[in-house]
Design a protein around this motif. Structure first.
Motif, PDB file in Angstrom:
ATOM      1  N   ASN A  38      47.120  -9.165 -30.031  1.00 24.85           N
ATOM      2  CA  ASN A  38      48.338  -9.243 -30.843  1.00 24.85           C
ATOM      3  C   ASN A  38      49.275 -10.303 -30.256  1.00 24.85           C
ATOM      4  O   ASN A  38      49.074 -10.766 -29.124  1.00 24.85           O
TER       5      ASN A  38
ATOM      6  N   THR B 220      43.404   3.418 -35.243  1.00 21.42           N
ATOM      7  CA  THR B 220      44.433   2.387 -35.349  1.00 21.42           C
ATOM      8  C   THR B 220      44.337   1.744 -36.725  1.00 21.42           C
ATOM      9  O   THR B 220      43.296   1.824 -37.389  1.00 21.42           O
ATOM     10  N   PHE B 241      47.534  -2.342 -35.253  1.00 21.04           N
ATOM     11  CA  PHE B 241      48.876  -1.790 -35.043  1.00 21.04           C
ATOM     12  C   PHE B 241      48.854  -0.289 -35.260  1.00 21.04           C
ATOM     13  O   PHE B 241      47.919   0.251 -35.889  1.00 21.04           O
ATOM     14  N   VAL B 251      54.832  -5.719 -39.127  1.00 15.84           N
ATOM     15  CA  VAL B 251      53.792  -6.019 -38.148  1.00 15.84           C
ATOM     16  C   VAL B 251      53.483  -7.514 -38.171  1.00 15.84           C
ATOM     17  O   VAL B 251      53.184  -8.066 -39.232  1.00 15.84           O
TER      18      VAL B 251
END
Lengths: 185, 289
Positions: A38, B220, B241, B251
Motif C-alpha cells: 500500500n 481483507t 484495506f 482508500v
C-alpha cells in the motif's frame, strides 16, 4: 552529472542530496509502489531506501554497473527485506492464471538506463519458462515458493530456471568476472 | 569440494537477488564468503536482478512533495550526525519528520538512538512549524546566489493532507481524472461508493459508505483494476484495506503494475494479505470506467 552523485554523497557533499532526489526520486518511488502492499508502506520504504543509499554510496563502483542500476539494487534490497517481513501468501488458481507475458507496447520509451534496456533485450532471448519465472520473481515480486505453487512446478526446478536465467542475463550485460561465469549451478 | 561450495555460494547469491535469504542462509553465505573472499564484493547477480527490475519501469510519477520533504529531513539528520556546530539546524528537519511520520515508522529503526537534545529539538521545531523547518533546511542546501536564481528550490512545504484532501486534490489537478460509481454487483442500482483515478498520475482513491467491517484477522478487502492491456483473468491488484466501522472510508489505490487502459474496477473479499489472482468468489463492489 548523474554518474557522480553517489561519489559526491560519499564525500559528504550535502548538495548532492538534491540531485539524488531529482535524478532517482521517481525511480525509487516507482519501485517502492510496485513492491509495497500500500502507499503508506511505499512511503516508509522510500525513506529507508534513501538512508541506505547515503550509507552505501561509497560502495558504488562505476566499473561494475551504472549508478542507476546500483541505486535500484539498493532499493530492491530494502523492498525485498520489507516484503519478507510481510510474508505474503498469494492464492494462485492455476498455471493458466499466471501465464501472463508482460505487455511491452511502450518498451523503448520506458527504459531508464542502458542496462535496463539491455536486460529487457536479454530477457527475450531466454527460454520461455526462464523468462516467465524471472518476470514473476523480479518484476512482480513473488517468492520462489509462490511461483512453484502457481506453476505447479517443483521448487528446485523453479530455482534452477531462475538462476540459469539470471546468470544468462548477467552474461549478456557483461556483469561479473570470468571465474563466476565458470561456476555451474 | 571447492566446486560444491562454489556452486552453493552462487546459489545463495542468486536466491538473495530474487527474494532475499533467511537468517540461516544469510549466515551460510557469510561463512562461504569468508572462505572465498573473491566473492566478498561481488554484486553482479543483484545488479542483474536490479537491471531486470528496471526494464519497463514507469517512472513518470515523481516523489510526493511531503515524502520529498521527509527524505530531505532524514538526509539532513544523517549528514549532520556528530556535527555539534550544526545541531541547531537539526531541530527543524527532525521535527518535520516527527510530525509527518507515523509512530514507530521504520525509518526510526534505521537510525541510531535519539538523544535528549534531539528530542528537545523536535519539541522546539514543532512549535516553529513545518513551513519554517523545511525552509531553513532547504536554504542550507543551496548557495545563497542559487537560492535567488532558482526560487523553486525554496518551495514552501505542503502541509500533510488527509486522504480525503488528497483525493480532492487529485480530482482537481489531474486533467484525465475520472470519477465513477461503485455499485453492488447484485444490484447495480445500489451505489456503495465511488472511485477517482488518474492514468497520468497513476493514482486513485476508492470511497465507500456503509461497507461492512471485516475481521482483519481472517480476511481483507482487495481492489482490482481490469486493464485492457492485461489478461482479463489477471486484473491488476490495487492493494488491500480493512474496514473497522460503518462510516465513510477512503482508500488510496496502489496499483502494482502500470495501469494503461482501465476498463473496470472490482472490490473483492480475500484472505489476509490479499491474493495474487482472485477467484472473484466474493465481489462486493464493481464499476465500469
Amino acid at each position: 552529472m548523474a554518474q557522480v552523485i553517489l561519489k559526491r554523497i560519499a564525500s559528504g557533499d550535502k548538495s548532492a542530496v538534491q540531485d539524488c532526489l531529482k535524478t532517482y526520486g521517481g525511480l525509487i518511488w516507482s519501485l517502492a509502489r510496485r513492491m509495497s502492499p500500500n502507499p503508506e508502506e511505499a512511503e516508509d520504504a522510500v525513506q529507508e531506501i534513501f538512508i541506505d543509499i547515503w550509507k552505501n554510496a561509497a560502495r558504488f563502483d562505476e566499473t561494475q554497473a551504472s549508478e542507476t542500476t546500483f541505486v535500484a539494487m539498493i532499493a530492491r534490497r530494502r523492498l525485498i527485506d520489507r516484503l519478507r517481513k510481510i510474508n505474503r501468501q498469494p492464492n494462485v488458481d492455476s498455471l493458466e492464471d499466471v501465464l501472463v507475458e508482460p505487455t511491452n507496447d511502450r518498451e523503448q520509451d520506458l527504459q531508464v538506463c542502458v542496462e535496463a534496456r539491455e536486460a529487457a533485450a536479454a530477457m527475450k532471448n531466454l527460454r520461455p519458462e526462464q523468462r516467465q519465472i524471472l518476470h514473476l520473481s523480479i518484476i512482480q515480486g513473488f517468492s520462489h515458493q509462490e511461483i512453484a505453487d502457481a506453476l505447479k512446478m517443483p521448487l528446485g526446478t523453479v530455482k534452477t530456471h531462475a538462476r540459469r536465467g539470471l546468470i544468462q542475463v548477467r552474461e549478456f550485460l557483461g556483469l561479473g568476472s570470468d571465474f563466476e561465469k565458470e561456476a555451474t549451478v | 569440494m571447492k566446486d560444491l561450495q562454489d556452486n552453493r555460494l552462487v546459489e545463495l547469491l542468486a536466491d538473495q537477488s530474487f527474494f532475499g535469504l533467511s537468517a540461516e542462509e544469510g549466515m551460510e553465505l557469510g561463512q562461504l564468503k569468508k572462505r572465498f573472499p573473491e566473492w566478498e564484493n561481488d554484486f553482479s547477480l543483484e545488479l542483474t536482478a536490479a537491471a531486470i527490475g528496471l526494464a519497463n519501469l514507469d517512472v513518470r510519477e515523481d516523489l510526493p512533495a511531503n515524502l520529498r520533504a521527509q527524505v530531505y529531513a532524514n538526509a539532513d539528520e544523517f549528514f549532520s550526525e556528530g556535527a555539534t556546530d550544526q545541531e541547531v539546524f537539526n531541530f527543524a528537519p527532525s521535527a518535520n519528520k516527527t510530525i509527518v511520520s507515523p509512530p514507530g515508522a521504520s525509518v526510526a529503526e534505521t537510525t541510531s538512538g535519539f538523544s535528549f537534545w534531539q528530542n528537545l529539538g523536535w519539541a522546539f521545531a514543532a512549535v516553529a512549524g513545518i513551513a519554517l523547518a523545511v525552509n531553513i533546511w532547504t536554504t542550507r542546501f543551496e548557495k545563497p546566489s542559487e537560492v535567488v536564481k532558482n526560487p523553486e528550490t525554496i518551495q514552501m512545504p505542503k502541509p500533510e493532507l488527509t486522504t480525503a484532501q488528497k483525493r480532492d486534490e487529485l480530482l482537481a489537478s489531474a486533467k484525465d481524472a475520472v470519477q465513477i460509481s461503485l455499485t453492488n454487483p447484485k444490484n447495480e442500482k445500489e451505489i456503495v461508493g465511488d472511485m477517482v483515478w488518474s492514468n497520468e498520475k497513476q493514482r486513485g482513491y476508492a470511497r465507500f459508505r456503509g461497507l461492512p467491517a471485516n475481521d482483519a484477522a481472517k480476511e481483507t478487502y482487495q481492489v482490482w483494476i481490469v486493464d485492457e492491456t492485461q489478461d482479463s483473468k489477471t486484473p491488476i491488484s490495487g492493494g488491500v484495506f480493512d474496514v473497522d466501522g460503518s462510516g465513510e472510508i477512503i482508500v488510496p489505490i496502489n496499483a502494482q503494475l502500470a495501469v494503461k487502459k482501465p476498463k473496470a474496477v472490482a472490490i473483492t473479499k480475500e484472505k489476509v494479505g490479499g491474493v495474487v489472482v482472485s477467484k472473484q468468489e466474493n465481489v462486493v463492489a464493481i464499476a465500469k470506467v
